[in-house]
Scaffold this motif. Structure first.
Motif, PDB file in Angstrom:
ATOM      1  N   ARG A 238       0.756  -1.193  -0.059  1.00  0.00           N
ATOM      2  CA  ARG A 238       0.071   0.013  -0.051  1.00  0.00           C
ATOM      3  C   ARG A 238       0.698   1.239   0.130  1.00  0.00           C
ATOM      4  O   ARG A 238       2.071   1.138   0.227  1.00  0.00           O
ATOM      5  CB  ARG A 238      -0.909   0.165   1.116  1.00  0.00           C
ATOM      6  N   SER A 239       0.283   2.319  -0.336  1.00  0.00           N
ATOM      7  CA  SER A 239       1.153   3.546  -0.536  1.00  0.00           C
ATOM      8  C   SER A 239       0.565   4.811   0.372  1.00  0.00           C
ATOM      9  O   SER A 239      -0.138   5.783  -0.244  1.00  0.00           O
ATOM     10  CB  SER A 239       1.044   4.098  -1.994  1.00  0.00           C
ATOM     11  N   PRO A 240       0.678   4.733   1.798  1.00  0.00           N
ATOM     12  CA  PRO A 240       0.112   5.833   2.462  1.00  0.00           C
ATOM     13  C   PRO A 240       1.272   7.021   2.633  1.00  0.00           C
ATOM     14  O   PRO A 240       2.375   6.820   1.923  1.00  0.00           O
ATOM     15  CB  PRO A 240       0.120   5.099   3.880  1.00  0.00           C
ATOM     16  N   SER A 241       0.830   7.992   3.135  1.00  0.00           N
ATOM     17  CA  SER A 241       1.665   9.353   3.202  1.00  0.00           C
ATOM     18  C   SER A 241       1.392   9.786   4.494  1.00  0.00           C
ATOM     19  O   SER A 241       0.309   9.837   5.170  1.00  0.00           O
ATOM     20  CB  SER A 241       1.479  10.087   2.269  1.00  0.00           C
ATOM     21  N   VAL A 242       2.413  10.646   4.800  1.00  0.00           N
ATOM     22  CA  VAL A 242       2.149  11.525   6.208  1.00  0.00           C
ATOM     23  C   VAL A 242       2.496  12.942   5.804  1.00  0.00           C
ATOM     24  O   VAL A 242       3.565  13.099   5.193  1.00  0.00           O
ATOM     25  CB  VAL A 242       3.102  10.895   7.430  1.00  0.00           C
ATOM     26  N   GLN A 243       1.557  13.800   6.248  1.00  0.00           N
ATOM     27  CA  GLN A 243       2.022  15.146   6.031  1.00  0.00           C
ATOM     28  C   GLN A 243       2.498  15.910   7.344  1.00  0.00           C
ATOM     29  O   GLN A 243       1.800  15.717   8.347  1.00  0.00           O
ATOM     30  CB  GLN A 243       0.729  15.924   5.487  1.00  0.00           C
ATOM     31  N   MET A 244       3.431  16.637   7.282  1.00  0.00           N
ATOM     32  CA  MET A 244       3.879  17.345   8.599  1.00  0.00           C
ATOM     33  C   MET A 244       4.244  18.549   8.406  1.00  0.00           C
ATOM     34  O   MET A 244       3.896  19.348   7.268  1.00  0.00           O
ATOM     35  CB  MET A 244       5.369  16.618   8.701  1.00  0.00           C
ATOM     36  N   ARG A 245       4.323  19.433   9.469  1.00  0.00           N
ATOM     37  CA  ARG A 245       5.062  20.818   9.553  1.00  0.00           C
ATOM     38  C   ARG A 245       5.835  21.146  10.554  1.00  0.00           C
ATOM     39  O   ARG A 245       5.741  20.431  11.501  1.00  0.00           O
ATOM     40  CB  ARG A 245       3.444  21.522   9.603  1.00  0.00           C
ATOM     41  N   ILE A 246       6.852  21.867  10.306  1.00  0.00           N
ATOM     42  CA  ILE A 246       7.802  22.214  11.122  1.00  0.00           C
ATOM     43  C   ILE A 246       7.378  23.754  11.516  1.00  0.00           C
ATOM     44  O   ILE A 246       7.682  24.593  10.471  1.00  0.00           O
ATOM     45  CB  ILE A 246       9.124  21.874  10.814  1.00  0.00           C
ATOM     46  N   HIS A 247       7.174  24.054  12.538  1.00  0.00           N
ATOM     47  CA  HIS A 247       6.719  25.334  12.817  1.00  0.00           C
ATOM     48  C   HIS A 247       8.025  26.412  12.891  1.00  0.00           C
ATOM     49  O   HIS A 247       9.152  25.872  13.114  1.00  0.00           O
ATOM     50  CB  HIS A 247       5.959  25.564  14.258  1.00  0.00           C
TER      51      HIS A 247
ATOM     52  N   GLY B 155       5.648  16.706   2.909  1.00  0.00           N
ATOM     53  CA  GLY B 155       4.943  15.302   2.933  1.00  0.00           C
ATOM     54  C   GLY B 155       5.900  14.165   2.730  1.00  0.00           C
ATOM     55  O   GLY B 155       7.043  14.394   2.169  1.00  0.00           O
ATOM     56  N   ILE B 156       5.590  13.191   3.268  1.00  0.00           N
ATOM     57  CA  ILE B 156       6.503  11.787   3.259  1.00  0.00           C
ATOM     58  C   ILE B 156       5.643  11.012   2.715  1.00  0.00           C
ATOM     59  O   ILE B 156       4.785  10.560   3.156  1.00  0.00           O
ATOM     60  CB  ILE B 156       7.052  11.659   4.588  1.00  0.00           C
ATOM     61  N   ASP B 157       6.078  10.174   1.472  1.00  0.00           N
ATOM     62  CA  ASP B 157       5.489   9.248   0.893  1.00  0.00           C
ATOM     63  C   ASP B 157       6.193   7.780   1.653  1.00  0.00           C
ATOM     64  O   ASP B 157       7.420   7.651   1.628  1.00  0.00           O
ATOM     65  CB  ASP B 157       5.684   9.259  -0.567  1.00  0.00           C
ATOM     66  N   PHE B 158       5.063   6.865   1.674  1.00  0.00           N
ATOM     67  CA  PHE B 158       5.811   5.459   2.275  1.00  0.00           C
ATOM     68  C   PHE B 158       5.175   4.644   1.627  1.00  0.00           C
ATOM     69  O   PHE B 158       4.299   4.699   0.667  1.00  0.00           O
ATOM     70  CB  PHE B 158       5.398   5.210   3.769  1.00  0.00           C
ATOM     71  N   LEU B 159       5.780   3.260   1.447  1.00  0.00           N
ATOM     72  CA  LEU B 159       5.169   2.105   1.344  1.00  0.00           C
ATOM     73  C   LEU B 159       5.080   1.131   2.327  1.00  0.00           C
ATOM     74  O   LEU B 159       5.825   1.182   3.170  1.00  0.00           O
ATOM     75  CB  LEU B 159       6.024   1.290   0.174  1.00  0.00           C
ATOM     76  N   VAL B 160       3.922   0.470   2.530  1.00  0.00           N
ATOM     77  CA  VAL B 160       3.940  -0.479   3.830  1.00  0.00           C
ATOM     78  C   VAL B 160       3.301  -1.898   2.933  1.00  0.00           C
ATOM     79  O   VAL B 160       2.552  -1.970   2.158  1.00  0.00           O
ATOM     80  CB  VAL B 160       2.860  -0.180   4.656  1.00  0.00           C
ATOM     81  N   CYS B 161       3.851  -2.866   3.658  1.00  0.00           N
ATOM     82  CA  CYS B 161       3.674  -4.486   3.197  1.00  0.00           C
ATOM     83  C   CYS B 161       3.800  -5.202   4.217  1.00  0.00           C
ATOM     84  O   CYS B 161       4.384  -4.996   5.448  1.00  0.00           O
ATOM     85  CB  CYS B 161       4.789  -4.814   1.943  1.00  0.00           C
ATOM     86  N   ARG B 162       3.340  -6.423   4.199  1.00  0.00           N
ATOM     87  CA  ARG B 162       3.477  -7.553   5.332  1.00  0.00           C
ATOM     88  C   ARG B 162       4.763  -8.157   4.833  1.00  0.00           C
ATOM     89  O   ARG B 162       5.016  -8.543   3.695  1.00  0.00           O
ATOM     90  CB  ARG B 162       2.192  -8.513   5.048  1.00  0.00           C
ATOM     91  N   ASP B 163       5.451  -8.705   5.960  1.00  0.00           N
ATOM     92  CA  ASP B 163       6.748  -9.557   6.033  1.00  0.00           C
ATOM     93  C   ASP B 163       6.169 -10.937   5.938  1.00  0.00           C
ATOM     94  O   ASP B 163       5.092 -11.248   6.094  1.00  0.00           O
ATOM     95  CB  ASP B 163       7.504  -8.950   7.041  1.00  0.00           C
ATOM     96  N   ALA B 164       7.154 -11.749   5.920  1.00  0.00           N
ATOM     97  CA  ALA B 164       6.926 -13.173   6.004  1.00  0.00           C
ATOM     98  C   ALA B 164       6.039 -13.760   7.335  1.00  0.00           C
ATOM     99  O   ALA B 164       5.471 -14.800   7.143  1.00  0.00           O
ATOM    100  CB  ALA B 164       8.186 -14.001   5.918  1.00  0.00           C
TER     101      ALA B 164
END
Length: 515
Positions: free
Chosen positions: A290-299, A358-367
């Motif tokens: 899957r391809s989730p992302s996280v949006q962040m802000r540095i004040h 923004g930071i893009d990720f991939l997540v997947c299940r391991d063995a």
């Protein structure tokens, strides 16, 4: 030509003003100030040309009119072409508790009347009288700041020309947000990311990197070649490994790179690669990717914070083009993503980065069936997931509960949404803003403050010419939000003669059909 050294010196002198204004706004919600918004897409123009209706992406920051909720705040919003008055009113009427007439008095919409495909910031800088009018509208520069879609040398020059600080990353730090810079930041932050190589600049570099990657991982079937400054997946090429890992075989296979954009070809890609540089990395091939992302802000005070998490919906011929998103990311791995994102945020903060990214990720299940995350890239700018979250803030006045990653309204309702900036149909072409408003009003799809649910549209100006629009559907659950999204799509199809697409097809499946 401006004196670059003096420009950088003045830019640095203005930086503390942003920290002070930010602190004053936090301390006093009624603080009197001016926000200058220049939604310039100051990115590689060849890559931007691949995006349908790119000029109307300047409308995506209209959610920043939320700042007019403070009755003492003023907003100056500049665009290349004038924004339809009914579109502006559409947003202003959403400001609960603020009369439209009062908000309009404090809003200055300005245009350079230039539809050319160049960054808006460059157009403003070419017009000294426009700059003078902007300065006169600011009133008190000590209580003002500049917000842009992304930061480059152009935005630095504009901030200095206006005498106000830039609410964004210093252009000197942009290298941390390239594909190569992202990989280096992940390494420094101790965050898992795909195996690969960065700082590549020519075909031989790519061939060597692909060979080394295959030697290190013999079972690898595919890799991705990415331009350092590509965005939305448009600067990526998908590489299929041949049976033979020889130099000649790799080079031949490289010439068959598969691109997300139908207009891209290998010769042009490799020329841009020589200018921008880029990376090669493994294509994660595992269970349930899957391809989730996280949006962040540095004040401005250096504190980094999670803004949101999303499930990104990707498509295109290689499955790497951003189509839309759902908020929030899955419960199964949301806390894992936030933990990894916070590491990256702290690392970037230490380097002096401020602003949204923004930071893009991939997540997947391991063995063992456990979720693993891989950081893919950092975008030191606003992105596709910024407008829908802005919409949620704009409409509800709520905020993210960072501990859970859920969004709660002031009365503690939890909200979800499905969104896209890429809803397209040939049948939508010719719809004017007033036509859209007529349709959604007659069918009760407007956002309702009483329930905190409904639909908000953006990039409305792109409808008539391109048949394209952005949409955020907000519900009390993920299922409600997606159902509302699909019902709205089906309604637009039915009202424009495109019936059958939205109802029968899975969400987002058809959004590239017009490219």
């Amino acid at each position: 030509m401006p004196d670059l050294a003096k420009e950088k010196q003045e830019f640095s002198r203005l930086k503390p003003n942003l920290r002070r204004v930010w602190a004053d706004i936090k301390a006093d919600p009624m603080y009197e100030h001016t926000s200058v918004i220049v939604p310039s897409l100051s990115v590689n123009q060849e890559e931007l040309a691949k995006v349908t209706g790119a000029s109307y992406y300047e409308e995506r920051l209209l959610f920043a009119l939320i700042r007019l909720r403070n009755p003492n705040a003023r907003v100056i919003y500049v665009t290349s072409q004038p924004v339809h008055a009914e579109i502006v009113d559409y947003y202003l009427q959403m400001l609960e508790g603020i009369p439209v007439s009062h908000a309009r008095q404090r809003l200055h919409m300005m245009s350079v009347y230039d539809a050319s495909s160049r960054p808006l910031t460059a157009k403003i800088l070419e017009r000294p009288r426009m700059l003078a009018r902007l300065r006169s509208r600011i009133d008190d520069a000590s209580r003002a700041y500049l917000t842009c879609y992304n930061s480059t040398d152009l935005e630095r020059r504009l901030a200095v020309s206006l005498g106000i600080p830039l609410n964004g990353v210093d252009p000197e730090l942009l290298s941390f947000g390239t594909k190569s810079g992202s990989r280096k930041t992940f390494t420094e932050a101790g965050v898992r990311h795909p195996a690969g190589y960065e700082d590549l600049y020519n075909e031989q570099d790519i061939v060597d990197a692909l060979q080394s990657l295959k030697s290190a991982r013999p079972g690898l079937r595919r890799a991705v070649v990415k331009l350092n400054e590509g965005f939305s997946g448009e600067g990526n090429g998908l590489f299929d490994y041949p049976d033979d890992n020889s130099t000649d075989a790799i080079r031949t296979a490289l010439h068959a790179l598969r691109f997300s954009s139908l207009s891209e070809c290998y010769t042009e890609f490799i020329c841009k690669f020589a200018i921008m540089g880029g990376i090669v990395e493994e294509m994660i091939d595992a269970r349930e990717v899957r391809s989730p992302s996280v949006q962040m802000r540095i004040h401005p005070d250096g504190q980094s914070a999670i803004v949101s998490s999303h499930e990104q919906v990707l498509g295109g011929s290689t499955g790497q083009v951003y189509l839309g998103c759902r908020f929030p990311a899955s419960n199964d791995y949301r806390s894992l993503l936030q933990e990894e994102a916070n590491k990256i945020g702290r690392t970037l903060s230490e380097k002096g980065v401020i602003g949204r990214f923004g930071i893009d990720f991939l997540v997947c299940r391991d063995a063992n069936g456990q979720w693993q995350s891989y950081a893919i890239e950092i975008n030191l700018r606003m992105g596709g997931t910024t407008p829908p979250f802005h919409a949620l803030e704009f409409l509800t006045g709520g905020q993210l509960d960072e501990s859970s990653g859920l969004f709660r309204t002031p009365n503690q309702q939890t909200k979800f949404y499905s969104a896209t900036d890429n809803l397209k149909s040939a049948e939508y072409r010719g719809l004017l803003p007033e036509d859209l408003f007529e349709i959604i009003t007659r069918h009760g799809l407007n956002f309702r403050h009483t329930t905190g649910t409904g639909v908000l549209f953006y990039m409305i100006g792109a409808l008539s010419q391109y048949g394209k629009i952005g949409m955020t559907a907000i519900g009390d659950s993920a299922a409600d939000a997606q159902d509302l999204f699909e019902r709205t799509t089906a309604l637009l199809d039915a009202q424009t003669g495109d019936a059958g697409h939205g109802e029968a097809s899975p969400i987002f499946d058809r959004y590239l059909s017009m490219e």
